[in-house]
Design a protein around this motif. Structure first.
Motif, short mmCIF file in Angstrom:
data_model
loop_
_atom_site.label_atom_id
_atom_site.label_comp_id
_atom_site.label_asym_id
_atom_site.label_seq_id
_atom_site.Cartn_x
_atom_site.Cartn_y
_atom_site.Cartn_z
N SER A 100 11.25 33.64 50.71
CA SER A 100 11.75 32.76 49.56
C SER A 100 13.08 32.39 49.50
O SER A 100 13.12 30.89 49.39
CB SER A 100 11.51 33.97 48.04
N GLN A 101 13.79 32.69 50.58
CA GLN A 101 14.81 32.56 50.84
C GLN A 101 15.27 30.93 51.91
O GLN A 101 15.54 29.87 51.85
CB GLN A 101 15.56 33.66 51.88
N SER A 102 14.02 31.40 52.47
CA SER A 102 14.34 30.25 53.98
C SER A 102 13.17 28.83 52.98
O SER A 102 13.92 28.14 52.96
CB SER A 102 13.99 30.28 55.03
N THR A 157 13.63 23.52 50.26
CA THR A 157 13.13 23.31 48.77
C THR A 157 14.13 22.27 48.05
O THR A 157 14.50 21.32 47.67
CB THR A 157 11.88 24.23 48.15
N GLU A 158 15.38 22.65 47.70
CA GLU A 158 16.91 22.02 47.84
C GLU A 158 17.37 21.14 48.35
O GLU A 158 18.26 20.26 47.95
CB GLU A 158 17.97 23.43 47.16
N LEU A 159 17.03 21.45 49.36
CA LEU A 159 17.59 19.76 50.05
C LEU A 159 16.40 19.22 49.42
O LEU A 159 17.16 17.44 50.45
CB LEU A 159 17.11 20.27 52.24
N ALA A 167 14.20 19.16 56.47
CA ALA A 167 14.46 20.32 55.53
C ALA A 167 13.23 21.25 56.28
O ALA A 167 14.07 22.27 55.79
CB ALA A 167 14.12 19.59 54.15
N ALA A 168 12.03 21.00 56.82
CA ALA A 168 11.88 21.85 57.70
C ALA A 168 12.77 22.94 58.56
O ALA A 168 12.24 24.00 58.81
CB ALA A 168 10.30 21.71 57.45
N LYS A 169 13.26 22.20 58.75
CA LYS A 169 13.47 22.34 60.67
C LYS A 169 15.10 23.39 59.88
O LYS A 169 14.87 24.47 60.49
CB LYS A 169 14.50 21.35 61.13
N VAL A 170 15.72 23.08 59.08
CA VAL A 170 16.65 23.59 58.13
C VAL A 170 16.06 25.06 57.98
O VAL A 170 16.69 26.59 58.40
CB VAL A 170 17.87 23.29 58.09
N ALA A 171 14.97 25.33 57.30
CA ALA A 171 14.84 25.98 56.83
C ALA A 171 13.37 27.07 57.26
O ALA A 171 14.58 28.63 57.14
CB ALA A 171 13.65 25.63 55.68
N GLY A 172 12.91 26.72 58.64
CA GLY A 172 12.77 27.38 60.11
C GLY A 172 13.77 28.63 60.30
O GLY A 172 14.04 29.65 60.71
#
Length: 235
Positions: A132-134, A139-141, A151-156
């Motif tokens: 949920s946090q990642s 999502t916000e990015l 955004a996916a890289k940052v979430a990863g």
């Protein structure tokens, strides 16, 4: 970004609201303890809303599968608009305080409070919390206009740092050792992760969003200490 989407660093929605009017988040001054209780309460609910958002994304496979059979995107379009965006997304926004509502204590403790509902729902298993946090970060990015790939890289990176931070305390043998190792692990892993996330966004041309990932942010490091202690206690 730290393991939890901390108000001062990750409140993208708040920044949007500030830009829409005359208020600038970075110019707002609040007392240290101002709105601390509200910050904690909203953080608790925000964590639950993000968990619901994450679960909702997992449920998207049903309308997507149905659309694949029917050869269109009608069901998934409705699902993402009404369930993910209007319900879950707006719930996260609702429980994110404005920059003039909480002081430092409320921001830090509000970020910590996000752990409670996702971790409790998982029975101590961090999967829901990490997911949920990642996903919330990614999502916000995207909502801020960041390219989906960046955004996916940052979430990863967010997910990887959270996973490592949760595992490190298990190497201790006593409660004190596990709490200490959890704190030390978070302070080692999260600043390094944020440096990587910052560079990803700078290279993608998103300098404005990159500023939220600051390895030297004092409030984020205070949050790392608290979450590390919690991880140690859970382990």
């Amino acid at each position: 970004m730290s393991v939890f989407d901390m108000d001062t660093k990750g409140q993208f929605q708040t920044e949007d609201s500030a830009r829409a009017g005359s208020l600038r988040a970075e110019t707002v001054e609040t007392d240290f303890w101002e709105g601390a209780g509200e910050g904690i309460g909203r953080g608790l609910m925000r964590g639950g809303a993000k968990a619901a958002q994450f679960i909702g994304m997992a449920g998207a496979t049903i309308p997507m599968t149905a659309d694949a059979v029917m050869g269109d995107t009608q069901l998934q379009d409705w699902y993402f608009e009404n369930v993910i965006d209007d319900f879950a997304g707006k719930s996260v926004d609702y429980w994110t305080p404005n920059p003039n509502e909480v002081g430092t204590a409320g921001r830090v403790l509000g970020g910590l409070a996000e752990i409670a509902l996702p971790l409790a729902a998982g029975g101590g298993n961090p999967s829901l919390m990490i997911g949920s946090q990642s996903m919330g970060v990614g999502t916000e990015l995207v909502r801020q206009g960041v390219d989906g790939s960046a955004a996916a890289k940052v979430a990863g990176v967010e997910a990887a740092a959270a996973g490592v931070g949760f595992v490190i305390p298990f190497f201790g043998k006593t409660l004190t050792q596990r709490i200490a190792s959890g704190v030390a692990g978070n302070l080692a892993v999260n600043p390094a992760a944020e440096a990587v996330q910052q560079q990803v966004l700078i290279r993608s041309g998103d300098e404005e969003q990159a500023q939220w990932f600051d390895p030297l942010n004092a409030e984020a490091r205070a949050l790392d200490v608290l979450t590390g202690a919690v991880f140690g206690g859970v382990s």
